[in-house]
Design a protein around this motif. Structure first.
Motif, short mmCIF file in Angstrom:
data_model
loop_
_atom_site.label_atom_id
_atom_site.label_comp_id
_atom_site.label_asym_id
_atom_site.label_seq_id
_atom_site.Cartn_x
_atom_site.Cartn_y
_atom_site.Cartn_z
N ARG A 1 1.17 9.49 -5.82
CA ARG A 1 1.21 10.63 -5.18
C ARG A 1 2.35 10.99 -6.56
O ARG A 1 1.94 12.24 -7.01
CB ARG A 1 2.75 10.79 -4.51
N GLU A 2 2.90 10.23 -6.93
CA GLU A 2 3.37 11.22 -8.38
C GLU A 2 3.16 11.13 -9.58
O GLU A 2 2.78 12.41 -9.75
CB GLU A 2 5.13 9.70 -8.77
N ALA A 3 1.71 9.81 -9.41
CA ALA A 3 1.22 10.07 -10.52
C ALA A 3 0.12 12.10 -10.04
O ALA A 3 0.17 12.67 -11.21
CB ALA A 3 0.05 9.74 -10.74
N ASN A 4 -0.03 11.87 -8.88
CA ASN A 4 -1.17 13.27 -8.74
C ASN A 4 -0.08 14.48 -9.56
O ASN A 4 -0.27 15.65 -9.59
CB ASN A 4 -1.79 13.38 -7.14
N ALA B 1 0.55 -1.21 0.09
CA ALA B 1 0.00 0.38 0.09
C ALA B 1 1.13 0.73 0.02
O ALA B 1 0.56 2.31 -1.29
CB ALA B 1 -0.78 -0.41 1.07
N ALA B 2 2.73 1.54 0.73
CA ALA B 2 3.14 2.29 0.52
C ALA B 2 3.69 2.94 -0.48
O ALA B 2 3.50 3.55 -1.32
CB ALA B 2 4.33 2.06 1.58
N ARG B 3 4.13 1.46 -0.93
CA ARG B 3 4.12 1.50 -2.69
C ARG B 3 3.36 2.12 -3.63
O ARG B 3 3.73 3.08 -4.54
CB ARG B 3 4.84 0.47 -3.54
N ARG B 4 1.97 1.82 -3.43
CA ARG B 4 0.77 2.34 -4.64
C ARG B 4 1.25 3.85 -3.96
O ARG B 4 0.70 4.59 -4.95
CB ARG B 4 -0.11 1.38 -4.12
N LEU B 5 0.31 3.83 -2.79
CA LEU B 5 0.81 5.49 -1.89
C LEU B 5 1.63 6.39 -3.43
O LEU B 5 1.44 7.74 -4.11
CB LEU B 5 0.76 5.68 -0.67
N ALA B 6 2.55 5.85 -2.97
CA ALA B 6 3.97 6.48 -3.92
C ALA B 6 4.11 6.80 -4.96
O ALA B 6 4.02 7.79 -5.44
CB ALA B 6 5.84 6.07 -3.16
N ALA B 7 3.55 5.72 -5.94
CA ALA B 7 2.69 6.07 -7.42
C ALA B 7 2.01 6.60 -6.88
O ALA B 7 2.04 7.48 -8.47
CB ALA B 7 2.97 4.46 -7.55
N ALA C 1 -6.55 15.62 -13.45
CA ALA C 1 -6.13 16.25 -12.00
C ALA C 1 -6.93 16.07 -10.92
O ALA C 1 -6.41 15.15 -10.01
CB ALA C 1 -5.18 17.27 -12.35
N ALA C 2 -8.20 15.89 -10.91
CA ALA C 2 -9.31 15.68 -9.79
C ALA C 2 -9.38 14.20 -9.82
O ALA C 2 -9.44 13.52 -8.87
CB ALA C 2 -10.55 16.45 -10.88
N GLU D 1 -6.60 13.00 -7.81
CA GLU D 1 -6.63 13.56 -6.12
C GLU D 1 -7.23 12.57 -5.86
O GLU D 1 -6.83 11.92 -4.55
CB GLU D 1 -7.45 14.81 -6.34
N ALA D 2 -8.93 11.86 -6.31
CA ALA D 2 -8.99 11.14 -5.89
C ALA D 2 -9.07 9.60 -5.50
O ALA D 2 -8.71 9.42 -4.88
CB ALA D 2 -10.68 10.74 -6.76
N ARG D 3 -7.66 8.90 -6.86
CA ARG D 3 -7.25 8.06 -6.29
C ARG D 3 -6.03 8.27 -5.73
O ARG D 3 -5.91 6.99 -4.91
CB ARG D 3 -6.35 7.48 -8.21
N LEU D 4 -5.11 9.28 -5.74
CA LEU D 4 -4.62 10.10 -4.28
C LEU D 4 -5.21 9.63 -3.20
O LEU D 4 -4.66 8.95 -1.58
CB LEU D 4 -3.79 10.41 -4.28
N ASP D 5 -6.09 9.74 -2.52
CA ASP D 5 -7.04 10.11 -1.33
C ASP D 5 -7.42 8.97 -1.07
O ASP D 5 -7.68 8.10 -0.31
CB ASP D 5 -8.02 10.87 -1.93
#
Length: 149
Positions: free
Chosen positions: A29-32, A21-27, A87-88, A91-95
């Motif tokens: 964040r980068e995409a966002n 989950a941390a790796r996915r979150l980092a990816a 971008a929206a 942002e939703a995927r990042l959240d």
């Protein structure tokens, strides 16, 4: 050697899921960040080309060239709208990714807490066994001495 307990397996699995989950979150964040940068760049282009059009209009711009600028700015505005939507979504995927990571971390923390509690309980039981064995040994020694005397 200590045997592997089911809680250890669950803790390892939870740790693996939290790491993923941390790796996915980092990816995410980068995409966002990338989506936000693209949007900012498009908006800067829009401002620059809008200002350039104003300068050309003041200098006297022929109608065909004015229409070309207008068409280009409309296409740029459409691109900005699409990038704003992207971008929206990013942002939703990042959240969602952040929520998933937090959930996985809480789950891991719960398993680690349970594992620590179980280890403490096992240590208490082991200490009691050792104390009982020591007491029995001391009692036997005392009985042996009394029997010899």
């Amino acid at each position: 050697m200590a045997t592997k307990l089911p809680i250890d397996t669950l803790t390892e699995l939870a740790r693996s899921r939290a790491d993923e989950a941390a790796r996915r979150l980092a990816a995410l964040r980068e995409a966002n960040l990338s989506a936000s940068r693209k949007l900012e760049l498009l908006q800067e282009y829009r401002l620059d080309y809008g200002a350039q059009l104003q300068s050309l209009l003041q200098a006297g711009l022929p109608a065909p060239q004015w229409r070309n600028y207008q068409d280009f700015l409309k296409a740029l505005d459409a691109g900005i709208d699409q990038q704003r939507a992207a971008a929206a979504q990013s942002e939703a995927r990042l959240d969602h990714g952040r929520t998933d990571w937090q959930h996985q971390r809480r789950r891991l923390n719960a398993f680690e807490t349970l594992a620590e509690r179980l280890q403490r309980q096992q240590a208490v039981v082991q200490n009691r066994r050792e104390q009982r064995a020591s007491d029995e040994h001391a009692a036997r020694m005392l009985l042996d001495r009394a029997a010899r005397a």
